[in-house]
Design a protein around this motif. Structure first.
Motif, PDB file in Angstrom:
ATOM      1  N   GLU A   1       7.576  -2.674  -2.205  1.00 40.51           N
ATOM      2  CA  GLU A   1       7.678  -2.048  -1.094  1.00 40.51           C
ATOM      3  C   GLU A   1       8.594  -0.616  -0.842  1.00 40.51           C
ATOM      4  N   ALA A   2       7.662   0.419  -0.859  1.00 41.03           N
ATOM      5  CA  ALA A   2       8.252   1.484  -0.874  1.00 41.03           C
ATOM      6  C   ALA A   2       7.578   2.745  -0.135  1.00 41.03           C
ATOM      7  N   ALA A   3       8.156   3.665   0.635  1.00 39.42           N
ATOM      8  CA  ALA A   3       7.279   4.466   1.551  1.00 39.42           C
ATOM      9  C   ALA A   3       7.046   5.649   0.407  1.00 39.42           C
ATOM     10  N   PRO A   4       5.894   6.173   0.828  1.00 39.55           N
ATOM     11  CA  PRO A   4       5.477   7.583  -0.005  1.00 39.55           C
ATOM     12  C   PRO A   4       6.847   8.344   0.101  1.00 39.55           C
ATOM     13  N   LYS A   5       7.032   9.186  -1.067  1.00 40.55           N
ATOM     14  CA  LYS A   5       8.136  10.436  -0.918  1.00 40.55           C
ATOM     15  C   LYS A   5       9.548   9.671  -1.074  1.00 40.55           C
ATOM     16  N   SER A   6       9.569   8.383  -1.258  1.00 36.20           N
ATOM     17  CA  SER A   6      10.877   7.602  -1.335  1.00 36.20           C
ATOM     18  C   SER A   6      11.417   8.025  -2.764  1.00 36.20           C
TER      19      SER A   6
ATOM     20  N   MET B   1      14.158  -3.032 -11.112  1.00 30.95           N
ATOM     21  CA  MET B   1      13.156  -3.239 -10.053  1.00 30.95           C
ATOM     22  C   MET B   1      14.086  -2.376  -9.003  1.00 30.95           C
ATOM     23  N   VAL B   2      13.195  -1.592  -7.897  1.00 29.68           N
ATOM     24  CA  VAL B   2      13.500  -0.851  -7.179  1.00 29.68           C
ATOM     25  C   VAL B   2      12.444  -0.950  -5.982  1.00 29.68           C
ATOM     26  N   GLY B   3      13.161  -0.538  -4.714  1.00 28.40           N
ATOM     27  CA  GLY B   3      12.364  -0.459  -3.475  1.00 28.40           C
ATOM     28  C   GLY B   3      13.189  -0.049  -2.100  1.00 28.40           C
ATOM     29  N   ALA B   4      12.741  -0.032  -0.998  1.00 25.64           N
ATOM     30  CA  ALA B   4      13.135   0.431  -0.012  1.00 25.64           C
ATOM     31  C   ALA B   4      14.278  -0.216   0.494  1.00 25.64           C
ATOM     32  N   ARG B   5      15.429   0.722   1.042  1.00 30.84           N
ATOM     33  CA  ARG B   5      16.665   0.012   1.414  1.00 30.84           C
ATOM     34  C   ARG B   5      16.318  -0.609   2.803  1.00 30.84           C
ATOM     35  N   ASN B   6      15.310  -0.170   3.595  1.00 32.94           N
ATOM     36  CA  ASN B   6      15.052  -0.956   4.567  1.00 32.94           C
ATOM     37  C   ASN B   6      13.793  -1.940   4.754  1.00 32.94           C
ATOM     38  N   ALA B   7      13.582  -2.276   3.478  1.00 30.30           N
ATOM     39  CA  ALA B   7      12.614  -3.371   3.159  1.00 30.30           C
ATOM     40  C   ALA B   7      12.456  -4.451   4.457  1.00 30.30           C
ATOM     41  N   SER B   8      11.148  -5.124   4.334  1.00 32.25           N
ATOM     42  CA  SER B   8      11.064  -6.225   5.156  1.00 32.25           C
ATOM     43  C   SER B   8      11.764  -7.402   4.604  1.00 32.25           C
TER      44      SER B   8
ATOM     45  N   GLY C   1       0.423  -4.310  -1.055  1.00 33.18           N
ATOM     46  CA  GLY C   1       0.791  -4.898   0.403  1.00 33.18           C
ATOM     47  C   GLY C   1      -0.115  -4.434   1.306  1.00 33.18           C
ATOM     48  N   SER C   2      -0.455  -5.063   2.437  1.00 32.80           N
ATOM     49  CA  SER C   2      -1.508  -4.658   3.212  1.00 32.80           C
ATOM     50  C   SER C   2      -1.653  -3.119   3.704  1.00 32.80           C
ATOM     51  N   PRO C   3      -2.595  -2.504   3.766  1.00 34.53           N
ATOM     52  CA  PRO C   3      -2.960  -1.128   4.204  1.00 34.53           C
ATOM     53  C   PRO C   3      -2.179  -0.894   5.610  1.00 34.53           C
ATOM     54  N   LEU C   4      -2.122  -1.971   6.506  1.00 36.42           N
ATOM     55  CA  LEU C   4      -1.651  -1.973   7.912  1.00 36.42           C
ATOM     56  C   LEU C   4      -0.297  -1.907   7.902  1.00 36.42           C
ATOM     57  N   ASP C   5       0.428  -1.992   6.789  1.00 35.83           N
ATOM     58  CA  ASP C   5       2.130  -1.819   6.602  1.00 35.83           C
ATOM     59  C   ASP C   5       2.410  -0.716   6.148  1.00 35.83           C
ATOM     60  N   PRO C   6       3.067   0.182   6.871  1.00 37.08           N
ATOM     61  CA  PRO C   6       3.215   1.524   6.258  1.00 37.08           C
ATOM     62  C   PRO C   6       4.284   1.378   5.182  1.00 37.08           C
ATOM     63  N   ARG C   7       5.096   0.062   5.229  1.00 34.66           N
ATOM     64  CA  ARG C   7       5.978   0.087   4.053  1.00 34.66           C
ATOM     65  C   ARG C   7       5.543  -0.282   2.797  1.00 34.66           C
ATOM     66  N   ALA C   8       4.183  -0.704   2.706  1.00 37.30           N
ATOM     67  CA  ALA C   8       3.369  -0.826   1.467  1.00 37.30           C
ATOM     68  C   ALA C   8       2.628   0.410   0.953  1.00 37.30           C
TER      69      ALA C   8
ATOM     70  N   GLY D   1       3.544   3.364  -0.344  1.00 36.65           N
ATOM     71  CA  GLY D   1       4.022   3.804  -1.818  1.00 36.65           C
ATOM     72  C   GLY D   1       3.610   3.223  -2.762  1.00 36.65           C
ATOM     73  N   CYS D   2       3.626   1.600  -2.629  1.00 39.80           N
ATOM     74  CA  CYS D   2       3.148   0.943  -3.768  1.00 39.80           C
ATOM     75  C   CYS D   2       1.612   0.919  -4.005  1.00 39.80           C
ATOM     76  N   ASN D   3       1.008   0.697  -2.893  1.00 43.92           N
ATOM     77  CA  ASN D   3      -0.408   1.025  -2.945  1.00 43.92           C
ATOM     78  C   ASN D   3      -1.031   2.326  -3.683  1.00 43.92           C
ATOM     79  N   LEU D   4      -0.302   3.304  -3.130  1.00 43.76           N
ATOM     80  CA  LEU D   4      -0.702   4.488  -3.971  1.00 43.76           C
ATOM     81  C   LEU D   4      -0.481   4.646  -5.355  1.00 43.76           C
ATOM     82  N   LEU D   5       0.939   4.024  -5.793  1.00 49.20           N
ATOM     83  CA  LEU D   5       1.056   3.958  -7.134  1.00 49.20           C
ATOM     84  C   LEU D   5       0.202   3.262  -7.900  1.00 49.20           C
ATOM     85  N   ILE D   6      -0.339   2.040  -7.293  1.00 46.34           N
ATOM     86  CA  ILE D   6      -1.417   1.364  -7.943  1.00 46.34           C
ATOM     87  C   ILE D   6      -2.865   2.196  -8.060  1.00 46.34           C
ATOM     88  N   ARG D   7      -3.117   2.801  -6.874  1.00 38.90           N
ATOM     89  CA  ARG D   7      -4.236   3.681  -7.062  1.00 38.90           C
ATOM     90  C   ARG D   7      -4.072   4.720  -8.113  1.00 38.90           C
TER      91      ARG D   7
END
Lengths: 364, 364
Positions: free
Chosen positions: A226-231, A116-123, A252-259, A261-267
């Motif tokens: 929760e991961a930013a693109p290029k993280s 399990m990995v993700g952003a250091r500054n996650a919500s 996560g919601s497309p309105l949340d920049p922190r989502a 990276g994950c949404n891109l991965l799913i795409r």
């Protein structure tokens, strides 16, 4: 599985892998070619000369002796790639670490292993989600692997309790980040702490991708929360994918920049997961790769010395842009063992760099 | 494309489709079998008798005359399935409406057509997202189709401005929901308003799935924004999928119950979308289906009367659980036209129900 006794030539092996310019791939090729770490150490200057440079001096025996003492005094131990206790999934990587420093108990090999990995500054919400997911995975018998970073990593380790493995970028005795010192110590005592770098190593930016390959390599699948693109988390996801492991992501919601990276991965094809059950559907509990006896990575290789013609052909195929070794072999039309030997010479001469995915480039 | 003049037998056709028990599939089969609406109306009692029941009386001519007057007085018009102006994509559904009531101008057939649906009680963030997405789609030349409901539908229509189509569940002159009366009127004047039910029909729960098939059928792809599992929006997505159209969904946090439906759709294969560009990648601007001249849905069919043996075989294959007509044809081993005739007789006798996806069941 009980650890085997350290190999008789542990000292020489450590000395070889701690030599500047000798990474895990080179180390393995040297052992296969020369049959022992000592013979490889003796061959280094000659190999580097043929590659058109000078070999770095082998690691100082005093430094190696001190490392062995330090590891013992920390209650840690070295775990070599051909030790039966070395994690079987990790051993399958082409660039599996030649030796790990470990503190704690290796998890039962047949437990499902999930990174399990993700952003250091996650919500706060994402951290809460990660903690709950790790808790549920542990309750279902899985081991949760992460990197002890702030944010998602910390939440994953905390949620998983004793069913966790922490892989750190620096030495086994270096607490990083500082606020996780107590968590790191607890994991070493109750679970498992792993480092590839020698004790005393302060983690630097360049160490993190190596650490990430171990996280991905230890697991059947990697979940990104929760991961930013290029993280760095997306690098871990890419390494997991390249190693043939499952890649999963929490949307996560497309309105949340922190989502993003994950949404891109799913795409791009990662599996959308929302619950521990979704994860366990992807990482089957009875994965043959988890229990397979690792083949010895040090099968002796028949000598295949390169000649100048082969050196010219292979060098001409290389450039500053990383290319797959397989591609170089195909285009050179030379025997694979000869191409590998030329690459080895170039690397030891400081003229070649190895990259993830079995790619190589000339040093600019 | 200019509308054709109404067909000479528009009155009879309206009378047939407004007859209780005659849905779009039955209507089409009756026209094909009997060659004209008038002949079909005359055949109804006999068909129903063979199906083991009594036909409902054909719609009252006075009611039909009043409908034609009302539609004209509203500035609306009837659009029959074989009218060249009837939307080509919608005409491809097996159960395409035999006649639509429309107010406004049909969009240029070559514009990409995207349906947007979602929860009535959507979050403010999701409504804002839907409005922005619809705006961006319209700016890129797409038409946005929705159902004028509260929440996401309303946001989609508002965002798309004049590049929108609203499909309502009740009659063309019934404003629903009441707070959208002004929006409904604006869409009728500046864009396009479509109803399948006759004027004066108050929308009931059973009308919404029919409305949803029109929304899905008018579009190359359907985007779901925030929807609960088992919601009407997911029905629209399923209908879009069954019609061979793209299904797209906007992801959300697993912690948000309103995102569950969309996340499930993505897990099941819907495309995760975050931007108008993501949507337009899925619905190609040059889709041959958009401009294809529709084949006449009323190609005459050679008479294929059923006998008692066929009636027994087909009836025995039916039960209260809906089964695909294709399956009934296969298992009965009878000629397709004969099976269709038996089903027609049963339906007109009030003993058969038709469901989405070409499935039929016996009335319990």
């Amino acid at each position: 599985m009980a650890d085997a006794d350290p190999p008789a030539d542990a000292f020489d092996r450590l000395r070889l892998i701690r030599t500047t310019g000798v990474g895990p791939v080179t180390y393995r090729q040297l052992l296969r070619r020369f049959g022992s770490a000592r013979a490889a150490l003796e061959a280094l200057p000659d190999l580097a000369k043929r590659g058109g440079g000078r070999a770095a001096a082998p690691a100082d025996p005093k430094v190696i002796a001190r490392e062995i003492e330090t590891v013992a005094s920390l209650g840690a131990r070295h775990l070599f790639l051909d030790d039966p206790a070395y994690p079987a999934l990790l051993a399958q990587l082409d660039d599996a670490p030649a030796v790990l420093t470990v503190r704690g108990a290796l998890p039962d090999a047949v437990r499902p292993a999930v990174a399990m990995v993700g952003a250091r500054n996650a919500s706060a919400a994402a951290c809460r989600f990660a903690r709950g997911l790790a808790h549920d995975l542990a309750a279902e018998g899985a081991t949760v692997i992460s990197g002890l970073a702030r944010g998602i990593d910390t939440a994953a380790h905390m949620g998983a309790g004793a069913a966790t493995v922490a892989v750190i970028a620096g030495g086994i005795d270096v607490a990083y980040p500082p606020e996780n010192a107590a968590l790191q110590e607890r994991i070493a005592q109750e679970a498992l702490l792993i480092a590839e770098m020698p004790p005393g190593t302060e983690p630097r930016a360049r160490h993190f991708p190596y650490r990430n390959r171990i996280i991905a390599g230890l697991a059947q699948g990697t979940v990104v929360v929760e991961a930013a693109p290029k993280s760095g988390s997306l690098i871990t996801a890419r390494l997991a994918n390249e190693a043939g492991r499952e890649v999963m992501a929490v949307p996560g919601s497309p309105l949340d920049p922190r989502a993003q990276g994950c949404n891109l991965l799913i795409r791009e094809g990662a599996t959308l997961i929302q619950t521990a059950a979704d994860v366990l559907e992807q990482v089957r509990p009875f994965d043959a790769r988890l229990v397979r006896a690792p083949v010895s990575p040090y099968e002796p290789q028949p000598p295949a010395d390169a000649d100048d013609a082969a050196r010219r052909v292979v060098t001409a195929l290389l450039g500053p842009v990383p290319v797959p070794v397989d591609e170089v072999i195909r285009q050179s039309a030379a025997p694979p063992a000869v191409v590998q030997m030329v690459l080895l010479e170039l690397e030891l001469a400081g003229r070649l760099e190895r990259h993830a995915g079995g790619r190589v480039s000339l040093v600019a």
